[in-house]
Design a protein around this motif. Structure first.
Motif, PDB file in Angstrom:
ATOM      1  N   THR A  74     -22.395  15.295  28.876  1.00  0.00           N
ATOM      2  CA  THR A  74     -22.376  13.839  29.088  1.00  0.00           C
ATOM      3  C   THR A  74     -23.714  13.271  29.565  1.00  0.00           C
ATOM      4  O   THR A  74     -24.195  12.275  29.010  1.00  0.00           O
ATOM      5  CB  THR A  74     -21.260  13.465  30.090  1.00  0.00           C
ATOM      6  N   PRO A  75     -24.371  13.858  30.582  1.00  0.00           N
ATOM      7  CA  PRO A  75     -25.627  13.258  31.035  1.00  0.00           C
ATOM      8  C   PRO A  75     -26.695  13.210  29.941  1.00  0.00           C
ATOM      9  O   PRO A  75     -27.401  12.195  29.795  1.00  0.00           O
ATOM     10  CB  PRO A  75     -26.053  14.166  32.200  1.00  0.00           C
ATOM     11  N   ALA A  76     -26.851  14.288  29.162  1.00  0.00           N
ATOM     12  CA  ALA A  76     -27.865  14.306  28.106  1.00  0.00           C
ATOM     13  C   ALA A  76     -27.513  13.333  26.985  1.00  0.00           C
ATOM     14  O   ALA A  76     -28.390  12.667  26.419  1.00  0.00           O
ATOM     15  CB  ALA A  76     -28.019  15.723  27.540  1.00  0.00           C
ATOM     16  N   LEU A  77     -26.230  13.242  26.669  1.00  0.00           N
ATOM     17  CA  LEU A  77     -25.788  12.299  25.647  1.00  0.00           C
ATOM     18  C   LEU A  77     -26.052  10.862  26.095  1.00  0.00           C
ATOM     19  O   LEU A  77     -26.557  10.029  25.323  1.00  0.00           O
ATOM     20  CB  LEU A  77     -24.293  12.498  25.384  1.00  0.00           C
ATOM     21  N   PHE A  78     -25.747  10.597  27.353  1.00  0.00           N
ATOM     22  CA  PHE A  78     -26.009   9.267  27.914  1.00  0.00           C
ATOM     23  C   PHE A  78     -27.504   8.991  27.961  1.00  0.00           C
ATOM     24  O   PHE A  78     -27.945   7.857  27.696  1.00  0.00           O
ATOM     25  CB  PHE A  78     -25.404   9.166  29.312  1.00  0.00           C
ATOM     26  N   ALA A  79     -28.290  10.025  28.295  1.00  0.00           N
ATOM     27  CA  ALA A  79     -29.749   9.877  28.318  1.00  0.00           C
ATOM     28  C   ALA A  79     -30.271   9.461  26.944  1.00  0.00           C
ATOM     29  O   ALA A  79     -31.174   8.618  26.831  1.00  0.00           O
ATOM     30  CB  ALA A  79     -30.416  11.181  28.749  1.00  0.00           C
ATOM     31  N   GLY A  80     -29.683  10.051  25.889  1.00  0.00           N
ATOM     32  CA  GLY A  80     -30.081   9.667  24.536  1.00  0.00           C
ATOM     33  C   GLY A  80     -29.742   8.216  24.239  1.00  0.00           C
ATOM     34  O   GLY A  80     -30.534   7.490  23.624  1.00  0.00           O
ATOM     35  N   GLY A  81     -28.552   7.779  24.668  1.00  0.00           N
ATOM     36  CA  GLY A  81     -28.183   6.380  24.482  1.00  0.00           C
ATOM     37  C   GLY A  81     -29.131   5.451  25.217  1.00  0.00           C
ATOM     38  O   GLY A  81     -29.547   4.410  24.695  1.00  0.00           O
ATOM     39  N   LEU A  82     -29.506   5.847  26.435  1.00  0.00           N
ATOM     40  CA  LEU A  82     -30.423   5.034  27.230  1.00  0.00           C
ATOM     41  C   LEU A  82     -31.822   5.026  26.611  1.00  0.00           C
ATOM     42  O   LEU A  82     -32.502   3.992  26.592  1.00  0.00           O
ATOM     43  CB  LEU A  82     -30.477   5.574  28.660  1.00  0.00           C
ATOM     44  N   LEU A  83     -32.251   6.179  26.089  1.00  0.00           N
ATOM     45  CA  LEU A  83     -33.539   6.241  25.398  1.00  0.00           C
ATOM     46  C   LEU A  83     -33.513   5.356  24.153  1.00  0.00           C
ATOM     47  O   LEU A  83     -34.491   4.650  23.857  1.00  0.00           O
ATOM     48  CB  LEU A  83     -33.847   7.686  25.001  1.00  0.00           C
ATOM     49  N   GLY A  84     -32.386   5.370  23.433  1.00  0.00           N
ATOM     50  CA  GLY A  84     -32.246   4.486  22.280  1.00  0.00           C
ATOM     51  C   GLY A  84     -32.384   3.038  22.671  1.00  0.00           C
ATOM     52  O   GLY A  84     -33.021   2.240  21.962  1.00  0.00           O
ATOM     53  N   TYR A  85     -31.812   2.673  23.826  1.00  0.00           N
ATOM     54  CA  TYR A  85     -31.945   1.303  24.322  1.00  0.00           C
ATOM     55  C   TYR A  85     -33.398   0.949  24.620  1.00  0.00           C
ATOM     56  O   TYR A  85     -33.866  -0.148  24.274  1.00  0.00           O
ATOM     57  CB  TYR A  85     -31.089   1.095  25.579  1.00  0.00           C
ATOM     58  N   VAL A  86     -34.128   1.861  25.271  1.00  0.00           N
ATOM     59  CA  VAL A  86     -35.534   1.608  25.591  1.00  0.00           C
ATOM     60  C   VAL A  86     -36.334   1.395  24.306  1.00  0.00           C
ATOM     61  O   VAL A  86     -37.157   0.469  24.208  1.00  0.00           O
ATOM     62  CB  VAL A  86     -36.133   2.770  26.413  1.00  0.00           C
ATOM     63  N   ILE A  87     -36.087   2.246  23.308  1.00  0.00           N
ATOM     64  CA  ILE A  87     -36.768   2.102  22.014  1.00  0.00           C
ATOM     65  C   ILE A  87     -36.429   0.754  21.396  1.00  0.00           C
ATOM     66  O   ILE A  87     -37.292   0.054  20.862  1.00  0.00           O
ATOM     67  CB  ILE A  87     -36.375   3.258  21.074  1.00  0.00           C
ATOM     68  N   TYR A  88     -35.156   0.380  21.479  1.00  0.00           N
ATOM     69  CA  TYR A  88     -34.693  -0.901  20.931  1.00  0.00           C
ATOM     70  C   TYR A  88     -35.403  -2.085  21.578  1.00  0.00           C
ATOM     71  O   TYR A  88     -35.930  -2.972  20.900  1.00  0.00           O
ATOM     72  CB  TYR A  88     -33.180  -1.010  21.128  1.00  0.00           C
ATOM     73  N   ASP A  89     -35.419  -2.122  22.917  1.00  0.00           N
ATOM     74  CA  ASP A  89     -35.996  -3.278  23.606  1.00  0.00           C
ATOM     75  C   ASP A  89     -37.502  -3.382  23.354  1.00  0.00           C
ATOM     76  O   ASP A  89     -38.039  -4.478  23.145  1.00  0.00           O
ATOM     77  CB  ASP A  89     -35.706  -3.202  25.105  1.00  0.00           C
ATOM     78  N   CYS A  90     -38.199  -2.246  23.382  1.00  0.00           N
ATOM     79  CA  CYS A  90     -39.641  -2.265  23.133  1.00  0.00           C
ATOM     80  C   CYS A  90     -39.941  -2.618  21.674  1.00  0.00           C
ATOM     81  O   CYS A  90     -40.891  -3.360  21.387  1.00  0.00           O
ATOM     82  CB  CYS A  90     -40.258  -0.917  23.496  1.00  0.00           C
ATOM     83  N   THR A  91     -39.117  -2.098  20.759  1.00  0.00           N
ATOM     84  CA  THR A  91     -39.287  -2.436  19.340  1.00  0.00           C
ATOM     85  C   THR A  91     -39.049  -3.919  19.115  1.00  0.00           C
ATOM     86  O   THR A  91     -39.804  -4.587  18.400  1.00  0.00           O
ATOM     87  CB  THR A  91     -38.307  -1.616  18.472  1.00  0.00           C
ATOM     88  N   HIS A  92     -37.999  -4.442  19.739  1.00  0.00           N
ATOM     89  CA  HIS A  92     -37.666  -5.858  19.594  1.00  0.00           C
ATOM     90  C   HIS A  92     -38.828  -6.739  20.055  1.00  0.00           C
ATOM     91  O   HIS A  92     -39.196  -7.723  19.394  1.00  0.00           O
ATOM     92  CB  HIS A  92     -36.402  -6.167  20.398  1.00  0.00           C
ATOM     93  N   TYR A  93     -39.411  -6.379  21.194  1.00  0.00           N
ATOM     94  CA  TYR A  93     -40.553  -7.145  21.690  1.00  0.00           C
ATOM     95  C   TYR A  93     -41.713  -7.087  20.698  1.00  0.00           C
ATOM     96  O   TYR A  93     -42.343  -8.104  20.387  1.00  0.00           O
ATOM     97  CB  TYR A  93     -40.995  -6.605  23.054  1.00  0.00           C
ATOM     98  N   TYR A  94     -41.986  -5.895  20.174  1.00  0.00           N
ATOM     99  CA  TYR A  94     -43.099  -5.726  19.242  1.00  0.00           C
ATOM    100  C   TYR A  94     -42.876  -6.506  17.947  1.00  0.00           C
ATOM    101  O   TYR A  94     -43.814  -7.074  17.386  1.00  0.00           O
ATOM    102  CB  TYR A  94     -43.299  -4.246  18.934  1.00  0.00           C
ATOM    103  N   LEU A  95     -41.631  -6.562  17.487  1.00  0.00           N
ATOM    104  CA  LEU A  95     -41.349  -7.279  16.245  1.00  0.00           C
ATOM    105  C   LEU A  95     -41.636  -8.772  16.381  1.00  0.00           C
ATOM    106  O   LEU A  95     -41.964  -9.441  15.406  1.00  0.00           O
ATOM    107  CB  LEU A  95     -39.894  -7.069  15.816  1.00  0.00           C
ATOM    108  N   HIS A  96     -41.519  -9.286  17.591  1.00  0.00           N
ATOM    109  CA  HIS A  96     -41.809 -10.706  17.816  1.00  0.00           C
ATOM    110  C   HIS A  96     -43.280 -10.965  18.134  1.00  0.00           C
ATOM    111  O   HIS A  96     -43.830 -11.975  17.705  1.00  0.00           O
ATOM    112  CB  HIS A  96     -40.943 -11.246  18.954  1.00  0.00           C
ATOM    113  N   HIS A  97     -43.900 -10.060  18.874  1.00  0.00           N
ATOM    114  CA  HIS A  97     -45.252 -10.354  19.368  1.00  0.00           C
ATOM    115  C   HIS A  97     -46.329  -9.396  18.863  1.00  0.00           C
ATOM    116  O   HIS A  97     -47.512  -9.622  19.093  1.00  0.00           O
ATOM    117  CB  HIS A  97     -45.251 -10.374  20.899  1.00  0.00           C
ATOM    118  N   GLY A  98     -45.939  -8.308  18.176  1.00  0.00           N
ATOM    119  CA  GLY A  98     -46.921  -7.435  17.556  1.00  0.00           C
ATOM    120  C   GLY A  98     -47.332  -7.974  16.194  1.00  0.00           C
ATOM    121  O   GLY A  98     -46.737  -8.922  15.672  1.00  0.00           O
ATOM    122  N   LYS A  99     -48.328  -7.349  15.611  1.00  0.00           N
ATOM    123  CA  LYS A  99     -48.817  -7.782  14.302  1.00  0.00           C
ATOM    124  C   LYS A  99     -48.912  -6.586  13.352  1.00  0.00           C
ATOM    125  O   LYS A  99     -50.010  -6.183  12.950  1.00  0.00           O
ATOM    126  CB  LYS A  99     -50.183  -8.458  14.448  1.00  0.00           C
TER     127      LYS A  99
END
Length: 237
Positions: free
Chosen positions: A163-188
């Motif tokens: 469970t902890p490692a599986l949850f860690a993967g979900g949380l890592l996916g969230y971090v990737i999502y939020d940073c990607t989302h920011y880049y899609l709006h403000h990156g070039k």
């Protein structure tokens, strides 16, 4: 006497105005104001501060938590290779959570005062002001609240060591999502996957808001039939 429709004053704090729009809220919130200015949400300075988060706060806060959960699984007897597989599985599960939240929660239709108000805080503000740099990522406190049901779900369907490692993967996916989302709006991005994702996401904002719910991947849009017909948006920034 015919009652005049309510009009939001964009020069005043927004949050407690939008509820008065009633059935007109959905149309209003999907008419974007494309500006890098940060609109005022609350009159109270402390409440206003809680709505603003810089993008780098997300990896700074959550990546150490990811590492701690992975180490917990290993301490509970999971082999490193098994932990890595669980993390990868968690990242994959996150892509479905990302799609589901975006489609069914973030784009739910509301008409009541408090429904409109809560929706605006959750996601409507992003569609109304898509270039607001300080409201593109989730505040850590809000993420922590959402983590509780996700952890409970993972705990229900996996072993105590996994469970902890599986949850860690979900949380890592969230971090990737939020940073990607920011880049899609403000990156070039100019070429490759990042350019494709930016075009895909801007299509969701400026052309077809009812489709294209994936941010880090369009896989679930293909699976569930919400992949839009693509064309150049002319809105790349």
């Amino acid at each position: 006497m015919v009652k005049k429709p309510f009009t939001v004053d964009l020069d005043k704090p927004l949050v407690f105005q939008v509820g008065h729009l009633g059935e007109a809220y959905d149309k209003w919130v999907h008419q974007p104001v494309v500006s890098k200015e940060c609109p005022r949400f609350f009159g109270n300075d402390f409440c206003e501060l809680l709505t603003r988060t810089k993008w780098w706060v997300i990896p700074l806060v959550w990546l150490p938590v990811v590492c701690w959960f992975v180490s917990t699984s290993i301490q509970r007897g999971l082999a490193p290779t098994q932990a890595a597989s669980a993390v990868a599985g968690g990242v994959f599960i996150w892509t479905l959570i990302e799609y589901s939240l975006h489609r069914f929660l973030f784009h739910m239709k509301t008409t009541s005062y408090w429904g409109n108000t809560l929706h605006f805080l959750l996601h409507g503000c992003h569609h109304k002001h898509p270039m607001d740099r300080l409201r593109l990522v989730f505040p850590p406190a809000a993420t922590a609240i959402l983590c509780v049901p996700v952890w409970s779900l993972f705990k229900l369907f996996s072993t105590p060591s996994t469970t902890p490692a599986l949850f860690a993967g979900g949380l890592l996916g969230y971090v990737i999502y939020d940073c990607t989302h920011y880049y899609l709006h403000h990156g070039k991005p100019s070429v490759g996957l990042s350019q494709t994702l930016k075009r895909y996401h801007l299509n969701h904002h400026f052309r077809v808001q009812s489709k294209g719910f994936g941010i880090t991947s369009s896989i679930w849009d293909h699976v569930f039939g919400t992949h839009p017909a693509m064309r150049a948006t002319g809105k790349s920034r």
